[in-house]
Design a protein around this motif. Sequence first.
Motif, short mmCIF file in Angstrom:
data_model
loop_
_atom_site.label_atom_id
_atom_site.label_comp_id
_atom_site.label_asym_id
_atom_site.label_seq_id
_atom_site.Cartn_x
_atom_site.Cartn_y
_atom_site.Cartn_z
N THR A 1 26.26 59.54 16.03
CA THR A 1 24.95 59.94 15.53
C THR A 1 24.59 61.35 16.01
O THR A 1 24.13 62.19 15.24
N ALA B 1 24.39 65.10 13.98
CA ALA B 1 23.19 65.94 14.07
C ALA B 1 23.51 67.33 14.63
O ALA B 1 22.60 68.13 14.82
N GLN C 1 16.94 53.40 15.47
CA GLN C 1 17.50 54.09 14.32
C GLN C 1 18.06 55.43 14.80
O GLN C 1 17.49 56.07 15.69
N VAL D 1 17.94 58.32 13.44
CA VAL D 1 16.98 59.42 13.28
C VAL D 1 16.00 59.45 14.45
O VAL D 1 15.60 60.52 14.90
N ASP D 2 15.62 58.28 14.96
CA ASP D 2 14.70 58.23 16.09
C ASP D 2 15.36 58.77 17.36
O ASP D 2 14.73 59.48 18.14
N THR E 1 15.60 62.60 16.97
CA THR E 1 14.26 63.18 17.10
C THR E 1 13.83 63.23 18.55
O THR E 1 13.29 64.24 19.02
N GLN F 1 12.48 70.70 14.91
CA GLN F 1 12.96 69.61 14.06
C GLN F 1 12.90 70.05 12.62
O GLN F 1 11.98 70.70 12.18
#
Length: 122
Positions: A21, A25, A105, A107-108, A111, A121
């Motif tokens: 993940t 990113a 998740q 994305v969490d 972030t 972001q």
Amino acid sequence: MNCNILVLEDEPLIALDIAMTLEEAGYNDVVICHSIKEATELLVKITPKIALLDFSFKNGTTSVSVAKQLKESNTPFIFLTGNTQATIKTPDELQPAAHINKPFQGVDLVTKVQSVLNVPQS
């Protein structure tokens, strides 16, 4: 050895998922440790920009000792836990930059890492 992010997680599949993940990113220097001993030994050699620490391990230990080591080098860390924040007992001087409850998740996770590192972001 380069290391932007240290992931300390005793569950290999979860560790791999976290690393993938983060790499998707754009974080390319992710190092995984599966034990407190492995992380402690690595932190003698490197200083990551941030660390993601599984709080509780199967053998009943916690990552508090690694968090103390990170705190001494002013490295921010995030506790990952399957417990609620209320059940995490940490010394007052070891306030993590954040907590992330499992399951989470991708994305969490990204972030939260970006927020701790003060990355804009998208």
